[in-house]
Design a protein around this motif. Structure first.
Motif, PDB file in Angstrom:
ATOM      1  N   ALA B 164     -29.024  18.605  13.487  1.00 57.37           N
ATOM      2  CA  ALA B 164     -29.008  17.656  14.603  1.00 57.37           C
ATOM      3  C   ALA B 164     -27.633  17.654  15.274  1.00 57.37           C
ATOM      4  O   ALA B 164     -27.529  17.725  16.506  1.00 57.37           O
ATOM      5  N   GLN B 165     -26.591  17.617  14.460  1.00 56.76           N
ATOM      6  CA  GLN B 165     -25.227  17.596  15.008  1.00 56.76           C
ATOM      7  C   GLN B 165     -24.948  18.848  15.838  1.00 56.76           C
ATOM      8  O   GLN B 165     -24.328  18.770  16.899  1.00 56.76           O
ATOM      9  N   ALA B 166     -25.426  20.000  15.358  1.00 60.18           N
ATOM     10  CA  ALA B 166     -25.195  21.251  16.090  1.00 60.18           C
ATOM     11  C   ALA B 166     -25.878  21.217  17.458  1.00 60.18           C
ATOM     12  O   ALA B 166     -25.294  21.614  18.471  1.00 60.18           O
ATOM     13  N   LEU B 167     -27.114  20.744  17.482  1.00 61.62           N
ATOM     14  CA  LEU B 167     -27.852  20.703  18.753  1.00 61.62           C
ATOM     15  C   LEU B 167     -27.253  19.648  19.689  1.00 61.62           C
ATOM     16  O   LEU B 167     -27.110  19.876  20.890  1.00 61.62           O
ATOM     17  N   LEU B 168     -26.888  18.488  19.130  1.00 63.05           N
ATOM     18  CA  LEU B 168     -26.333  17.403  19.950  1.00 63.05           C
ATOM     19  C   LEU B 168     -24.983  17.812  20.543  1.00 63.05           C
ATOM     20  O   LEU B 168     -24.738  17.606  21.736  1.00 63.05           O
ATOM     21  N   SER B 169     -24.148  18.438  19.720  1.00 62.50           N
ATOM     22  CA  SER B 169     -22.820  18.792  20.227  1.00 62.50           C
ATOM     23  C   SER B 169     -22.907  19.928  21.245  1.00 62.50           C
ATOM     24  O   SER B 169     -21.985  20.156  22.022  1.00 62.50           O
ATOM     25  N   ALA B 170     -24.049  20.644  21.251  1.00 65.98           N
ATOM     26  CA  ALA B 170     -24.263  21.686  22.265  1.00 65.98           C
ATOM     27  C   ALA B 170     -24.900  21.082  23.521  1.00 65.98           C
ATOM     28  O   ALA B 170     -25.225  21.802  24.468  1.00 65.98           O
ATOM     29  N   GLY B 171     -25.095  19.759  23.515  1.00 63.66           N
ATOM     30  CA  GLY B 171     -25.577  19.066  24.714  1.00 63.66           C
ATOM     31  C   GLY B 171     -27.086  18.890  24.837  1.00 63.66           C
ATOM     32  O   GLY B 171     -27.591  18.521  25.903  1.00 63.66           O
ATOM     33  N   CYS B 172     -27.832  19.128  23.768  1.00 63.37           N
ATOM     34  CA  CYS B 172     -29.295  19.011  23.839  1.00 63.37           C
ATOM     35  C   CYS B 172     -29.731  17.552  24.047  1.00 63.37           C
ATOM     36  O   CYS B 172     -29.155  16.640  23.467  1.00 63.37           O
ATOM     37  N   LYS B 173     -30.780  17.379  24.869  1.00 59.71           N
ATOM     38  CA  LYS B 173     -31.309  16.047  25.174  1.00 59.71           C
ATOM     39  C   LYS B 173     -32.788  15.922  24.815  1.00 59.71           C
ATOM     40  O   LYS B 173     -33.366  14.826  24.867  1.00 59.71           O
ATOM     41  N   ASN B 174     -33.422  17.057  24.539  1.00 60.70           N
ATOM     42  CA  ASN B 174     -34.873  17.079  24.356  1.00 60.70           C
ATOM     43  C   ASN B 174     -35.222  18.204  23.386  1.00 60.70           C
ATOM     44  O   ASN B 174     -35.366  19.356  23.790  1.00 60.70           O
ATOM     45  N   VAL B 175     -35.346  17.856  22.102  1.00 64.06           N
ATOM     46  CA  VAL B 175     -35.469  18.924  21.102  1.00 64.06           C
ATOM     47  C   VAL B 175     -36.854  18.963  20.435  1.00 64.06           C
ATOM     48  O   VAL B 175     -37.584  17.965  20.414  1.00 64.06           O
ATOM     49  N   LEU B 176     -37.154  20.144  19.942  1.00 64.47           N
ATOM     50  CA  LEU B 176     -38.429  20.390  19.284  1.00 64.47           C
ATOM     51  C   LEU B 176     -38.160  20.683  17.804  1.00 64.47           C
ATOM     52  O   LEU B 176     -37.251  21.440  17.470  1.00 64.47           O
ATOM     53  N   TYR B 177     -38.975  20.055  16.943  1.00 67.23           N
ATOM     54  CA  TYR B 177     -38.898  20.358  15.504  1.00 67.23           C
ATOM     55  C   TYR B 177     -40.214  21.003  15.125  1.00 67.23           C
ATOM     56  O   TYR B 177     -41.285  20.416  15.308  1.00 67.23           O
ATOM     57  N   PHE B 178     -40.122  22.197  14.610  1.00 61.47           N
ATOM     58  CA  PHE B 178     -41.323  22.967  14.302  1.00 61.47           C
ATOM     59  C   PHE B 178     -41.452  23.052  12.794  1.00 61.47           C
ATOM     60  O   PHE B 178     -40.634  23.668  12.121  1.00 61.47           O
ATOM     61  N   ALA B 179     -42.494  22.443  12.247  1.00 62.29           N
ATOM     62  CA  ALA B 179     -42.630  22.352  10.796  1.00 62.29           C
ATOM     63  C   ALA B 179     -43.824  23.148  10.296  1.00 62.29           C
ATOM     64  O   ALA B 179     -44.711  23.513  11.057  1.00 62.29           O
ATOM     65  N   SER B 180     -43.799  23.391   8.994  1.00 59.45           N
ATOM     66  CA  SER B 180     -44.985  23.956   8.362  1.00 59.45           C
ATOM     67  C   SER B 180     -45.413  22.961   7.285  1.00 59.45           C
ATOM     68  O   SER B 180     -44.613  22.545   6.461  1.00 59.45           O
ATOM     69  N   SER B 181     -46.660  22.593   7.302  1.00 57.15           N
ATOM     70  CA  SER B 181     -47.128  21.545   6.394  1.00 57.15           C
ATOM     71  C   SER B 181     -46.901  21.926   4.933  1.00 57.15           C
ATOM     72  O   SER B 181     -46.651  21.081   4.091  1.00 57.15           O
ATOM     73  N   ALA B 182     -46.983  23.208   4.649  1.00 57.76           N
ATOM     74  CA  ALA B 182     -46.862  23.650   3.260  1.00 57.76           C
ATOM     75  C   ALA B 182     -45.517  23.247   2.669  1.00 57.76           C
ATOM     76  O   ALA B 182     -45.445  22.836   1.523  1.00 57.76           O
ATOM     77  N   THR B 183     -44.458  23.398   3.439  1.00 60.21           N
ATOM     78  CA  THR B 183     -43.162  23.058   2.871  1.00 60.21           C
ATOM     79  C   THR B 183     -42.862  21.571   3.032  1.00 60.21           C
ATOM     80  O   THR B 183     -42.053  21.036   2.303  1.00 60.21           O
ATOM     81  N   GLU B 184     -43.506  20.928   3.981  1.00 55.23           N
ATOM     82  CA  GLU B 184     -43.114  19.563   4.305  1.00 55.23           C
ATOM     83  C   GLU B 184     -43.695  18.537   3.352  1.00 55.23           C
ATOM     84  O   GLU B 184     -43.313  17.388   3.366  1.00 55.23           O
ATOM     85  N   ARG B 185     -44.626  18.945   2.506  1.00 57.45           N
ATOM     86  CA  ARG B 185     -45.198  17.997   1.572  1.00 57.45           C
ATOM     87  C   ARG B 185     -44.157  17.592   0.526  1.00 57.45           C
ATOM     88  O   ARG B 185     -44.212  16.507  -0.019  1.00 57.45           O
ATOM     89  N   GLY B 186     -43.227  18.491   0.279  1.00 57.58           N
ATOM     90  CA  GLY B 186     -42.223  18.238  -0.746  1.00 57.58           C
ATOM     91  C   GLY B 186     -41.010  17.514  -0.205  1.00 57.58           C
ATOM     92  O   GLY B 186     -41.095  16.788   0.783  1.00 57.58           O
ATOM     93  N   CYS B 187     -39.875  17.722  -0.871  1.00 62.84           N
ATOM     94  CA  CYS B 187     -38.672  16.972  -0.497  1.00 62.84           C
ATOM     95  C   CYS B 187     -38.106  17.422   0.834  1.00 62.84           C
ATOM     96  O   CYS B 187     -37.244  16.747   1.389  1.00 62.84           O
ATOM     97  N   SER B 188     -38.558  18.551   1.367  1.00 59.75           N
ATOM     98  CA  SER B 188     -37.973  19.018   2.615  1.00 59.75           C
ATOM     99  C   SER B 188     -38.381  18.123   3.792  1.00 59.75           C
ATOM    100  O   SER B 188     -37.846  18.249   4.887  1.00 59.75           O
TER     101      SER B 188
END
Lengths: 325, 325
Positions: B164-188
């Motif tokens: 988040a810090q990298a994208l924000l400091s590069a000036g981003c205002k509208n970001v996309l998070y692309f997830a895969s359900s398989a990994t997201e069930r866990g601690c990620s």
């Protein structure tokens, strides 16, 4: 937890009879079998697999040996070998040799001690290990070893030919072949020989460099490459393994050399990540699923004591046109 | 080949004494030991490891379970787990689950039958398997399962923050998070939560898409991506796993969208191949060798019957600046 003794007592038979019933060896009447099975179910008895395998003198394990799992070719090979072993009822033991060739010696010793039923090996055998004297199932991938040990490999000769044709038809007159000694000791040397042959037939100049086995590594790529930059002077074509090709392209682009305009690149292996490079890499693809399948089929035939008809099995390669030629 | 009986005869002792000597169990006088060792050497006797392990009620095998070995993160994890197991005198059994979650059930059953001494698992556990009732050594990577089963994972929270810090400091205002359900069930999942939190604190708009587990695959990338192209309208930043990031960058570039000028990209994992992308990917790196080391240390402590102090172990992540931000 119930033991085999508990099962024997409940079924009213001896331990030996229970053991024979569970291992399917020797004659046991249907009536006795039924009593034993009933006792097994009632007691929820789980047979000790180690003990069962000891009885059968078969471990149910097959080993796969690779040099470096960080290399996508090796990872894919292990994946497909494991999947094929599973389908055939075998378990997969893994040995990643890394920089410790003694590991192969230890793994082969385990094969001799019946810890495994066979080994599929895709790594160089150190001179301390004489596979000819072992008389246990071993299948080699990409390396000729000795008579009696089957070898499965890609049609590297055809691979070299396809790469040469791609560079020649793109107009190359002065090409570089970048090799790693670790892979070239085996049958993949055929790739270079045929590549050089076709280039020479078409009066294309060819330079070959052996950069040592470390070049295959992702991490060492950038640093090692500094050593070889001078070899690129005047070159208009490059043929090398995918990982090395990716490292080269990055370095050349940083020096302002346009690919494919100034220099054409053909990779070898057909690794997935090369689709994401810019330009997308043109590459000769090895059929890893087929190599894995044949290796597993062959080792199982050997374990089952069947005759191996083809001691050398050659798997087709294919050409994938990208944007680097 | 010499048998244990031959050794016993030559040493002038009983088979049981030879067995105890070789397994290091029970008292045997030094004199007898020496006689046995001499007989072992003279006869070149190789003990049957299966039999030895049966005696010790320990197989010497530890299993590693992963979803997909074609994924470089998984391949690297298996490599380092195997290397650490070897250093600790254990052999590595491999289980690649693929699209067959039943394989985990079968592998856990093997653990119960003492085929293995423990399992390190980096794959989702199907609901049919209740690890709480197994009472055998199991270590999870990246997935919380149940009390009593240690879990080792990267500091995904910090990873999300760094991205988040990298994208924000590069000036981003509208970001996309692309997830895969398989990994997201866990601690990620923690990674996304913290990422979203930091973005929102800075009034950055965030859109999250769950593309399903197939997105992690190299091959399916290009085709699946066609489905999601519309989500990129108006987006100036992207955070997703390295493999997906590579597929996205390729697709976006083909559509003429300049990276990082029009759109900034931050990957997750820190895979080696992303160094060769153009532009080189900015990414949050997971420390795979450390995750592997801690998993192996923990499973061995469990096998040895020692108390596990930390049921959750968190491994630091690092930020690698590339050219995509």
């Amino acid at each position: 937890m119930a033991s085999i003794r508990d099962v024997a007592i409940k079924a009213g038979v001896g331990i030996g009879t229970v053991s024979r019933a569970l291992n399917g060896s020797g004659y046991i009447s249907d009536e006795t079998k039924q009593k034993i099975m009933q006792a097994v179910e009632e007691l929820n008895y789980k047979p000790n697999e180690l003990a069962q395998n000891l009885f059968r003198n078969k471990s149910g394990f097959i080993g796969i040996v690779v040099k470096n799992l960080s290399h996508p070719f090796m990872a894919s090979l292990v994946k497909h070998v494991e999947n094929n072993l599973y389908t055939n009822g075998y378990k997969c033991m893994l040995c990643e040799v890394g920089d410790n060739p003694n590991r192969i010696e230890e793994f082969v010793e385990m094969l001799q001690r019946n810890v495994m039923d066979g080994i599929i090996c895709c790594a160089d055998i150190p001179s301390s290990v004489s596979l000819a004297e072992i008389h246990r199932p071993i299948v080699m991938i990409d390396r000729y070893v000795t008579e009696g040990i089957p070898c499965i490999h890609s049609d590297h000769k055809r691979g070299g030919e396809l790469a040469a044709q791609a560079l020649l038809s793109a107009g190359c007159k002065n090409v570089l072949y970048f090799a790693s000694s670790a892979t070239e000791r085996g049958c993949s040397m055929d790739r270079y020989r045929r590549f050089a042959e076709v280039c020479k037939q078409h009066k294309c100049k060819i330079t070959a460099i052996d950069a040592g086995s470390k070049i295959l590594n992702f991490q060492s790529g950038p640093t090692i490459w500094k050593k070889y930059i001078s070899h690129f002077d005047g070159i208009d074509g490059l043929f090398t393994a995918d990982v090395t090709a990716a490292a080269c392209m990055k370095m050349l682009q940083k020096k302002g050399i346009k690919i494919p305009k100034k220099l054409k690149v053909v990779g070898y292996d057909g690794l997935d990540f090369t689709r994401f490079l810019t330009p997308e890499l043109t590459t000769v693809c090895q059929n890893v699923p087929e190599i894995a399948k044949r290796s597993v089929d062959t080792i199982i035939r050997m374990i089952d004591g069947k005759k191996i008809e083809e001691m050398e099995q050659i798997v087709d390669v294919t050409f994938r046109k990208g944007e680097s030629t």
